[in-house]
Scaffold this motif. Structure first.
Motif, short mmCIF file in Angstrom:
data_model
loop_
_atom_site.label_atom_id
_atom_site.label_comp_id
_atom_site.label_asym_id
_atom_site.label_seq_id
_atom_site.Cartn_x
_atom_site.Cartn_y
_atom_site.Cartn_z
N GLY A 28 74.26 4.05 -5.49
CA GLY A 28 73.35 5.17 -5.75
C GLY A 28 73.88 6.10 -6.81
O GLY A 28 74.99 5.96 -7.30
N ARG A 29 73.07 7.09 -7.13
CA ARG A 29 73.43 8.00 -8.20
C ARG A 29 73.75 9.41 -7.71
O ARG A 29 74.28 10.20 -8.46
CB ARG A 29 72.30 8.08 -9.22
CG ARG A 29 72.06 6.76 -9.88
CD ARG A 29 70.84 6.83 -10.76
NE ARG A 29 70.54 5.51 -11.27
CZ ARG A 29 70.68 5.18 -12.55
NH1 ARG A 29 71.09 6.06 -13.41
NH2 ARG A 29 70.40 3.97 -12.94
N THR A 30 73.40 9.72 -6.48
CA THR A 30 73.61 11.09 -6.02
C THR A 30 74.72 11.16 -4.98
O THR A 30 74.99 10.20 -4.26
CB THR A 30 72.33 11.67 -5.38
OG1 THR A 30 72.02 10.93 -4.20
CG2 THR A 30 71.16 11.60 -6.35
N TYR A 31 75.34 12.31 -4.94
CA TYR A 31 76.39 12.54 -3.95
C TYR A 31 75.79 12.58 -2.55
O TYR A 31 76.39 12.07 -1.60
CB TYR A 31 77.10 13.86 -4.27
CG TYR A 31 78.27 14.14 -3.37
CD1 TYR A 31 79.41 13.36 -3.43
CD2 TYR A 31 78.23 15.19 -2.46
CE1 TYR A 31 80.49 13.62 -2.61
CE2 TYR A 31 79.31 15.45 -1.63
CZ TYR A 31 80.44 14.67 -1.72
OH TYR A 31 81.49 14.92 -0.89
N GLN A 32 74.60 13.16 -2.41
CA GLN A 32 73.93 13.20 -1.11
C GLN A 32 73.62 11.80 -0.61
O GLN A 32 73.78 11.50 0.58
CB GLN A 32 72.65 14.02 -1.20
CG GLN A 32 71.99 14.23 0.14
CD GLN A 32 70.75 15.10 0.02
OE1 GLN A 32 70.23 15.34 -1.07
NE2 GLN A 32 70.26 15.57 1.15
N GLY A 33 73.20 10.90 -1.48
CA GLY A 33 72.95 9.52 -1.10
C GLY A 33 74.22 8.82 -0.64
O GLY A 33 74.22 8.04 0.31
N ARG A 36 75.04 9.99 2.87
CA ARG A 36 74.19 9.32 3.86
C ARG A 36 74.67 7.90 4.12
O ARG A 36 74.73 7.45 5.26
CB ARG A 36 72.74 9.29 3.37
CG ARG A 36 72.07 10.63 3.42
CD ARG A 36 70.66 10.54 2.90
NE ARG A 36 70.03 11.85 2.95
CZ ARG A 36 68.96 12.16 2.30
NH1 ARG A 36 68.34 11.26 1.56
NH2 ARG A 36 68.44 13.36 2.39
N HIS A 37 75.01 7.19 3.05
CA HIS A 37 75.51 5.83 3.20
C HIS A 37 76.82 5.82 3.99
O HIS A 37 77.01 4.98 4.87
CB HIS A 37 75.71 5.22 1.81
CG HIS A 37 76.15 3.80 1.83
ND1 HIS A 37 75.31 2.77 2.16
CD2 HIS A 37 77.34 3.23 1.55
CE1 HIS A 37 75.96 1.63 2.08
NE2 HIS A 37 77.20 1.88 1.73
N LEU A 38 77.71 6.73 3.68
CA LEU A 38 78.98 6.84 4.38
C LEU A 38 78.77 7.16 5.86
O LEU A 38 79.43 6.58 6.73
CB LEU A 38 79.84 7.92 3.73
CG LEU A 38 81.23 8.14 4.31
CD1 LEU A 38 82.08 6.90 4.15
CD2 LEU A 38 81.89 9.32 3.63
N THR A 39 77.82 8.03 6.16
CA THR A 39 77.53 8.38 7.55
C THR A 39 77.01 7.17 8.33
O THR A 39 77.46 6.90 9.44
CB THR A 39 76.49 9.52 7.60
OG1 THR A 39 77.03 10.66 6.92
CG2 THR A 39 76.17 9.91 9.03
N LEU A 40 76.07 6.44 7.73
CA LEU A 40 75.53 5.26 8.42
C LEU A 40 76.59 4.19 8.63
O LEU A 40 76.64 3.56 9.68
CB LEU A 40 74.34 4.70 7.63
CG LEU A 40 73.08 5.56 7.66
CD1 LEU A 40 72.03 4.98 6.73
CD2 LEU A 40 72.55 5.67 9.08
N ALA A 41 77.45 3.99 7.64
CA ALA A 41 78.52 3.00 7.79
C ALA A 41 79.50 3.44 8.87
O ALA A 41 79.99 2.62 9.65
CB ALA A 41 79.24 2.80 6.46
N SER A 42 79.78 4.74 8.96
CA SER A 42 80.69 5.24 9.99
C SER A 42 80.10 5.10 11.38
O SER A 42 80.81 4.76 12.33
CB SER A 42 81.02 6.72 9.72
OG SER A 42 81.67 6.85 8.49
N VAL A 43 78.81 5.35 11.53
CA VAL A 43 78.15 5.17 12.82
C VAL A 43 78.16 3.70 13.22
O VAL A 43 78.41 3.36 14.39
CB VAL A 43 76.71 5.74 12.78
CG1 VAL A 43 75.92 5.34 13.99
CG2 VAL A 43 76.76 7.25 12.65
N ALA A 44 77.92 2.82 12.27
CA ALA A 44 77.97 1.39 12.56
C ALA A 44 79.38 0.97 12.98
O ALA A 44 79.55 0.16 13.90
CB ALA A 44 77.52 0.59 11.34
#
Length: 61
Positions: A28-33, A36-44
């Motif tokens: 992705g291109r944004t820090y916010q994206g 979000r990706h990091l959060t989902l990977a951490s929850v997984a």
């Protein structure tokens, strides 16, 4: 010895996050994206860890 085991666990979890859970696949291109990706990977990762630690419940008929 305990410290060596902790380091192995951290390296193993990081490798699992990158390979199996897609942490290294973010383009992705944004820090916010990225967050979000990091959060989902951490929850997984947390889910996989809980599944590995909890024994399966006995089957009832």
């Amino acid at each position: 010895m305990r410290l060596a085991k902790i380091r192995w666990r951290v390296e193993h979890d990081y490798r699992e996050l990158k390979t199996a859970l897609g942490l290294g696949h973010f383009e992705g291109r944004t820090y916010q994206g990225f967050l979000r990706h990091l959060t989902l990977a951490s929850v997984a990762q947390a889910f996989c860890t809980l599944e590995r630690l909890c024994p399966p419940a006995p089957a009832t008929v």
